[in-house]
Enzyme design. Structure first.
Site, short mmCIF file in Angstrom:
data_model
loop_
_atom_site.label_atom_id
_atom_site.label_comp_id
_atom_site.label_asym_id
_atom_site.label_seq_id
_atom_site.Cartn_x
_atom_site.Cartn_y
_atom_site.Cartn_z
CB CYS A 95 51.77 18.68 33.68
SG CYS A 95 51.42 20.14 32.62
CB CYS A 99 51.22 23.40 33.96
SG CYS A 99 50.19 22.31 35.23
CB CYS A 144 47.87 18.05 34.00
SG CYS A 144 47.95 19.08 34.93
CG HIS A 154 37.00 30.59 37.92
ND1 HIS A 154 37.62 30.24 38.66
CD2 HIS A 154 35.89 30.34 37.09
CE1 HIS A 154 36.59 30.05 39.18
NE2 HIS A 154 35.70 29.11 38.51
CG ASP A 197 36.36 42.22 34.67
OD1 ASP A 197 38.12 41.60 34.16
OD2 ASP A 197 36.08 41.84 35.77
CB CYS A 244 46.75 22.65 32.73
SG CYS A 244 48.24 21.53 31.64
CB CYS A 250 41.20 40.46 41.33
SG CYS A 250 42.24 39.45 40.34
NE ARG A 258 39.45 40.15 36.60
CZ ARG A 258 38.61 39.71 37.47
NH1 ARG A 258 39.67 38.82 38.17
NH2 ARG A 258 37.35 39.81 37.76
CB CYS A 291 41.42 35.56 37.83
SG CYS A 291 41.30 35.33 39.54
CG HIS A 347 40.54 24.92 39.90
ND1 HIS A 347 39.83 25.17 38.46
CD2 HIS A 347 41.02 26.23 40.51
CE1 HIS A 347 39.08 26.85 39.41
NE2 HIS A 347 39.87 26.85 40.45
ZN ZN Z 1 49.20 21.20 33.68
#
Ligand code: ZN
Length: 139
Positions: free
Chosen positions: A50, A47, A99, A105, A109, A96, A65, A117, A119, A102
């Protein structure tokens, strides 16, 4: 297993504007622009916020993708899933666990064995390579 709790101001100080926009404001980097979408180095993706271990390069695959894609997280508790109804779509957001950064997603598939997946934005990740021991001490 303590949660990382920092204020917006602290995150802003620690992250680049792009990393802040993506990890703390649920942004998305343009496809095929991130640092890792095409990266094939071996190591552990942690991450960016963090340092929690999120994905192994062994589960990274070329999904086409334009974002780093994995079929499985390192540990099922490392990542939390939330329903995301933004932009007129029903998607599953991944964050995560430690913390709430974001990450991206998860879609259904992906390749076997999971069919998933994950992503992920490159800006949400940092690659800890196996060759360089001096990065092992990350925080
Ligand atoms: Zn984190």
């Amino acid at each position: 297993m303590g949660k990382v709790n920092k204020t917006d101001r602290e995150w802003q100080r620690e992250l680049s504007p792009e990393e802040y926009r993506i990890t703390r404001k649920k942004g998305t980097e343009p496809a095929f622009t991130g640092q890792y979408w095409n990266n094939k180095q071996h190591g552990t993706y942690i991450c960016r916020c963090c340092g929690a271990e999120l994905f192994s390069s062994e589960t990274k695959y070329d999904s086409g993708c334009g974002w780093p894609s994995f079929y499985r997280p390192i540990d099922s508790v490392a990542i939390e899933e939330h329903e995301d109804l933004s932009h007129g779509m029903v998607r599953t957001e991944i964050v995560c666990h430690d913390c709430d950064a974001h990450l991206g997603h998860v879609f259904e598939d992906g390749p076997q064995p999971t069919g998933l997946r994950y992503c992920v934005n490159s800006a949400s990740l940092q690659l800890k390579t196996e060759e360089k021991n001096d990065e092992e001490t990350y925080p």
